[in-house]
Design a protein around this motif. Sequence first.
Motif, PDB file in Angstrom:
ATOM      1  N   THR A  80     -10.338  44.321  -1.624  1.00  0.00           N
ATOM      2  CA  THR A  80     -10.872  44.662  -2.949  1.00  0.00           C
ATOM      3  C   THR A  80     -11.120  46.160  -3.138  1.00  0.00           C
ATOM      4  OG1 THR A  80     -13.152  44.311  -2.175  1.00  0.00           O
ATOM      5  CG2 THR A  80     -12.021  42.418  -3.151  1.00  0.00           C
ATOM      6  N   PHE A 107       3.367  42.837  -4.561  1.00  0.00           N
ATOM      7  CA  PHE A 107       1.907  42.810  -4.714  1.00  0.00           C
ATOM      8  C   PHE A 107       1.628  43.526  -6.041  1.00  0.00           C
ATOM      9  CE2 PHE A 107       3.061  42.752  -0.289  1.00  0.00           C
ATOM     10  CZ  PHE A 107       2.214  41.811   0.288  1.00  0.00           C
ATOM     11  N   THR A 141     -13.462  43.653   1.432  1.00  0.00           N
ATOM     12  CA  THR A 141     -12.839  42.369   1.101  1.00  0.00           C
ATOM     13  C   THR A 141     -13.726  41.573   0.146  1.00  0.00           C
ATOM     14  OG1 THR A 141     -13.866  41.085   2.888  1.00  0.00           O
ATOM     15  CG2 THR A 141     -11.864  42.321   3.429  1.00  0.00           C
ATOM     16  N   GLN A 179      -6.037  46.602  -7.350  1.00  0.00           N
ATOM     17  CA  GLN A 179      -7.475  46.317  -7.221  1.00  0.00           C
ATOM     18  C   GLN A 179      -8.325  47.575  -7.126  1.00  0.00           C
ATOM     19  OE1 GLN A 179      -8.609  43.258  -7.544  1.00  0.00           O
ATOM     20  NE2 GLN A 179      -6.579  42.322  -7.560  1.00  0.00           N
ATOM     21  N   LYS A 230      -0.832  33.995  -0.766  1.00  0.00           N
ATOM     22  CA  LYS A 230      -2.008  34.852  -0.862  1.00  0.00           C
ATOM     23  C   LYS A 230      -1.847  36.055   0.057  1.00  0.00           C
ATOM     24  CE  LYS A 230      -7.060  34.363  -0.912  1.00  0.00           C
ATOM     25  NZ  LYS A 230      -8.184  33.483  -0.546  1.00  0.00           N
ATOM     26  N   SER A 254      -2.525  40.710   0.496  1.00  0.00           N
ATOM     27  CA  SER A 254      -2.985  42.017   0.035  1.00  0.00           C
ATOM     28  C   SER A 254      -2.184  43.092   0.757  1.00  0.00           C
ATOM     29  CB  SER A 254      -4.478  42.211   0.331  1.00  0.00           C
ATOM     30  OG  SER A 254      -5.255  41.144  -0.159  1.00  0.00           O
ATOM     31  N   ARG A 296      -9.156  38.495   0.422  1.00  0.00           N
ATOM     32  CA  ARG A 296      -8.313  39.510  -0.208  1.00  0.00           C
ATOM     33  C   ARG A 296      -9.003  40.862  -0.159  1.00  0.00           C
ATOM     34  NH1 ARG A 296      -5.517  36.557  -5.501  1.00  0.00           N
ATOM     35  NH2 ARG A 296      -4.047  35.320  -4.299  1.00  0.00           N
ATOM     36  N   THR A 353      -2.912  43.147  -4.667  1.00  0.00           N
ATOM     37  CA  THR A 353      -2.899  41.745  -4.239  1.00  0.00           C
ATOM     38  C   THR A 353      -1.785  41.010  -4.971  1.00  0.00           C
ATOM     39  OG1 THR A 353      -4.534  41.134  -5.924  1.00  0.00           O
ATOM     40  CG2 THR A 353      -5.374  41.660  -3.717  1.00  0.00           C
TER      41      THR A 353
END
Length: 528
Positions: free
Chosen positions: A213, A85, A234, A89, A116, A118, A211, A109
């Motif tokens: 954030t 990852f 998110t 973020q 995809k 996180s 994802r 992420t």
Amino acid sequence: LLGAKFIGTFPIPDTYNPDDDKIYFFFREISQDSGTSDKTILSRVGRVCKNDMGGQRSLINKWTTFLKARLVCSIPGPEGADTHFDELQDIFLLSTRDERNPLVYGVFTTTSSVFKGSAVCVYSMADIRAVFNGPYAHKESVDHRWVQYEGRIPYPRPGTCPSKTYDPLIKSTRDFPDDVISFIKRHPLMYKSVYPVTGGPVFTRINVDYRLTQIVVDHVMAEDGQYDVIFLGTDIGTVLKVVSITKEKWTKEEVVLEELQLFKHPSFISTMEISQKQQQLYIGSRDGLVQLSLHRCHTYGKACADCCLARDPYCAWDGNSCSRYAPTSKRRARRQDVKYGDPVAQCWDVEDSISHETADEKVIFGIEFNSTFLECIPKSQQASIRWYIQRSEEEHREEVKADDRIIKTEHGLLIRSLQRKDAGAYFCKAQEHTFVHTIVKLNLNVIENGQMESTQKTEDEDGRMRDLLTESRLRYKDYIQLVSSPSFSLDEYCEQMWHREKRRQRNKGGAKWKHVQEMKKKRNRRHH
């Protein structure tokens, strides 16, 4: 730095000497591999001395103590094939008793558009400092790979802060020798990377439609230990409340305590702040600002078992309800088990909790060949749900199996094209570890389709009768007025009825005329 995106900047003292204080930067940047045109994004931690004034002859008005290292957040895989990852973020520093050693929480992420995911990783300042005190990375040219620098390191060590106690002759960065300045220009990167304290992420979200954030963390005292409760924002406007629990043999268990949709429409959460004093969380997006309490113990039900199964470090059973846990409380009735969530051990002597099932009971009506939904939402996020049906005049219950017609969802059971055989008592049971209890009992009655059609015809006939009755009541009032007033003649009544009818016709026509006039005005406005 190449295409750097800075995430957070924090002043953190390294020693008790204020001259040694540093500023730590957390960012991500583009890194180009040697010999290829491939560019990858990597997460970094950088630092610079607080008293850095730039160089005397070189690096004038530029940092002379800046160093950087890679932050790794990955899931270990077979034969070194780790899942990385790489895109940092957000960063949150959780204070500890030692101000020099906060815990560093990061949200990362994946860079892949196919995979995809996180993750949340935790780092210690001791590990970060050890990397900065370790070997430097060296590259002969652009086409070469990074290797460990094996040559002579100048004095004072590049990246060291100038201090009278360290060296009386070096009072500021302008006093650094030229070889120190030239070395740090060519070797700003450390060879070793910083790895999480647990060896991998404490929380992951993989192959979901969102994802992570943002992150904030609260250190909470519970009956069976201390826990770091993680709040995660998110890119679709939801907030996850998570706790990572250390079990036997240092294994980790991820527990999602709550998942809340805060905004009406999916909205990227761009900022989150926590107030320990107010016990509130503040969440911001382009759609607005939301204030949320850190704990909502009342949502975990009205039974000791439900409160215990929630495994929320903020909440405990106080003998009457699920309420905020206070470490200073001396009440013997406080029941809480965050580590295992075992209500049998905690609530064995509490009435209406284990031996007496206090499930809600409801009656549901469904129409044959139509769809119906049986709702069942467990209080605990960790519970697995099973449905059982007990048909009328049958003693045994059988488990409801999902197929094309019966669909199990996270909010309940959807039955498409309801059939008469579907009628009966439905039991929604939640299981967590070895504890099983009934959440809700729904008695489903199926109304036959033919019965509904005859009911509809009856309703239509009833509607026509109501219209006739209303009209006759109006006439009846007029008749009463005619009979009860000797001075009120039949001619006067007829004239009154004639005027009433004329007025009604005029009102109908007036509305139509008004509409025509409005249309003319609009056309005139368009021509001008």
